[in-house]
Enzyme design. Structure first.
Site, PDB file in Angstrom:
ATOM      1  N   LYS A 248      13.215  16.476  89.726  1.00 17.31           N
ATOM      2  CA  LYS A 248      14.549  16.995  89.450  1.00 17.31           C
ATOM      3  C   LYS A 248      15.415  15.803  89.050  1.00 17.31           C
ATOM      4  O   LYS A 248      15.311  14.730  89.668  1.00 17.31           O
ATOM      5  CB  LYS A 248      15.100  17.679  90.710  1.00 17.31           C
TER       6      LYS A 248
ATOM      7  N   SER B 135      19.770  25.323  92.149  1.00 12.73           N
ATOM      8  CA  SER B 135      20.000  24.362  91.101  1.00 12.73           C
ATOM      9  C   SER B 135      18.751  23.646  90.603  1.00 12.73           C
ATOM     10  O   SER B 135      18.811  22.967  89.581  1.00 12.73           O
ATOM     11  CB  SER B 135      20.999  23.305  91.592  1.00 12.73           C
TER      12      SER B 135
ATOM     13  N   SER C 285      18.650  25.924  96.867  1.00 12.75           N
ATOM     14  CA  SER C 285      18.334  25.494  95.500  1.00 12.75           C
ATOM     15  C   SER C 285      16.877  25.251  95.178  1.00 12.75           C
ATOM     16  O   SER C 285      16.536  25.054  94.020  1.00 12.75           O
ATOM     17  CB  SER C 285      19.096  24.226  95.166  1.00 12.75           C
TER      18      SER C 285
HETATM   19  N1  GLN Z   1      23.917  27.908  95.070  1.00 12.21           N
HETATM   20  C1  GLN Z   1      24.334  26.986  96.072  1.00 12.21           C
HETATM   21  C2  GLN Z   1      25.552  26.212  95.574  1.00 12.21           C
HETATM   22  O1  GLN Z   1      25.992  26.500  94.519  1.00 12.21           O
HETATM   23  C3  GLN Z   1      23.191  26.094  96.437  1.00 12.21           C
HETATM   24  C4  GLN Z   1      23.088  24.826  95.699  1.00 12.21           C
HETATM   25  C5  GLN Z   1      22.011  23.920  96.230  1.00 12.21           C
HETATM   26  O2  GLN Z   1      21.260  24.266  97.136  1.00 12.21           O
HETATM   27  N2  GLN Z   1      21.977  22.711  95.693  1.00 12.21           N
HETATM   28  O3  GLN Z   1      26.082  25.355  96.220  1.00 12.21           O
END
Ligand code: GLN
Length: 470
Positions: free
Chosen positions: A60, A135, A159
């Site tokens: 990532k 993400s 995410s």
């Molecule tokens: N969807 C969540 C957010 O927008 C999770 C993001 C994540 O786990 N990095 O914060």
């Protein structure tokens, strides 16, 4: 997948070069990669007896890689070339893994759609009109095509586990402290975990063996020894106590999701598992998402105060230092991040800290107490990872205050509030697209988590799934 690759060591170099080429072809449709990494140099000094010898992987792009651009999906870091490696990069390299790409993510890992990266949205390999989830969506997409056998992610709210559900792969978020976060560009430090994707539970075990362990450069990393998960793996469910997350089941509107889930539960019972419903306090659960946003945004606005265009990253011109910072931050971040920084800064104002930030921390504690109640009696908490398959990229936004959004789509944040290990594995398909099941276990009990996941994998037969990109 790992085993087949390790049994064919002679082909390792070829395989990685092929993967590098194939990923570029696939990316025309997927837009899942930010930077390609030519593996030639890595292939010259492959670690022979490594547990991941010659296995193509992706990081990532919030994973710091020495001399390779690391953007975290943000314009403000689009020119950032680190001078050091994240701890996980050193560990994976030492195990013989070969990086071929830096995968797309939502900007600064904020978001659940993988549409906010400065390079544009990633597309779901099972249906290009759908999102990957975020993400860590680029990583999930790459693993689901089989072009890499493992990709790293990070998980602050879900995410890794949500895109795993949408892309039909295994997604693991181990216990807080299990994997070092040194060199991972942070989002919200009390919630951030390194996670990863593989195509099978067995590969997930091996990956954790490679990545986990104490690192003095991450003060939150654990001293507990790392078990050999892959050797311990057994799918015997006799006597295992599993709780079904009742509130999530009640909140899901799609009957087919529930049917697929119930069918799976019956199969687990037939294997000897004791499965019972567990109900959380519904009102408390509805506070889960606001609590998460407050804590996450406050921590993020503090963590990212160094992204100012002065120390590193893209600098916009200005007459004074302040103007440079304002211009760099205004132009360098997309609307979602800017909004979250405003909310986060507001929560941290002197007058607001007690009312907002600290109150959210208290609610977090209450939620974790409920989870502890559950895991006192059960080995795992089980629920669909999402109410539905991946949403369409140009679809309508769901009602953000509905139970289905507040509870069914966001329950996995409990794994971040508590730090407990949590993973998603595929459980079924609808309209040709996958959907996953999530399980959360006790702290540092990855062993039980993998065992139950393995049993699920055996029942569904969903192992080494490969999306055909059309
Ligand atoms: N969807 C969540 C957010 O927008 C999770 C993001 C994540 O786990 N990095 O914060």
């Amino acid at each position: 997948m790992f085993k087949d690759m390790l049994n064919d060591k002679a082909n390792a170099k070829n395989r990685c070069l092929e993967a590098y080429k194939k990923a570029q072809e696939l990316n025309e449709s997927l837009n899942a990669v930010i930077t390609f990494v030519d593996p030639s140099e890595q292939l010259e000094h492959l670690v022979e007896d490594g547990k991941m010898y010659g296995i193509p992987i992706a990081y990532k792009d919030n994973t710091t890689t020495k001399n390779i651009t690391t953007t975290a999906g943000s314009k403000i870091l689009s020119n950032y070339v680190p001078v050091f490696n994240a701890e996980i990069v050193d560990r994976l390299e030492a195990a013989g893994a070969v990086c071929i790409a830096k995968a797309s993510l939502d900007e600064l890992a904020m978001g659940g759609t993988n549409t906010t990266c400065f390079k544009g949205a990633a597309h779901n390999p099972w249906d290009l009109h759908r999102m990957t989830g975020g993400s860590s969506g680029g990583s999930a997409a790459l693993v689901s095509t089989g072009v890499v056998a493992m990709a790293t992610g990070s998980d602050t709210g879900d995410s890794v586990r949500k895109p795993a559900s949408f892309c039909g792969v295994v997604g693991v978020k181990p216990t807080y402290g299990r994997i070092s976060r040194y060199g991972i560009i942070p989002y919200a430090s009390s919630l951030d975990h390194v996670g990863y994707f593989t195509s099978s539970v067995e590969d997930a075990c091996v990956t954790l063996e490679v990545m986990a362990g104490r690192d003095d450069r991450d003060m939150t990393s654990s001293n507990l020894p790392v078990p050999e998960y892959s050797k311990l793996l057994n799918s015997d469910l006799k006597g295992r106590k599993i709780a079904v997350f009742k509130n999530v089941i009640d909140a899901i509107e799609n009957k087919e999701t529930i049917r697929i889930f119930n069918e799976l539960v019956s199969k687990l019972e037939a294997r000897g598992a004791i499965v019972e419903m567990f109900e959380f306090d519904d009102a408390l659960l509805k506070a889960m998402l606001p609590t998460y946003y407050l804590i996450a945004n406050c921590e993020a606005s503090s963590n990212h105060s160094n992204l100012d265009g002065v120390r590193f990253g893209v600098r916009e011109p200005g007459e004074t230092m302040e103007e440079i910072m304002i211009n760099s931050r205004t132009k360098g971040f997309g609307p979602l991040c800017r909004k979250r920084f405003v909310i986060g800064s507001y929560g941290l104002f002197d007058d607001n800290q007690d009312k907002l930030f600290r109150k959210a921390q208290k609610v977090r504690r209450l939620l974790v107490q409920q989870l502890n109640e559950c895991l006192k009696d059960y080995d795992a908490l089980l629920a669909p990872a999402s109410g539905d398959i991946a949403p369409l990229l140009d679809g309508a936004v769901s009602d953000q205050l509905s139970d289905s959004h507040l509870i069914a789509e966001n329950h996995m944040v409990l794994g971040n509030f508590s730090g407990y290990p949590s993973m998603t594995v595929p459980m079924g398909f609808m309209e040709g697209c996958p959907i996953g099941v999530n399980l959360t276990c006790r702290a540092f009990d990855e062993e039980s988590m993998f065992d139950i996941a393995k049993a699920i994998e055996e029942e569904t037969g969903f192992k080494n799934l490969k999306a055909e990109v059309k």
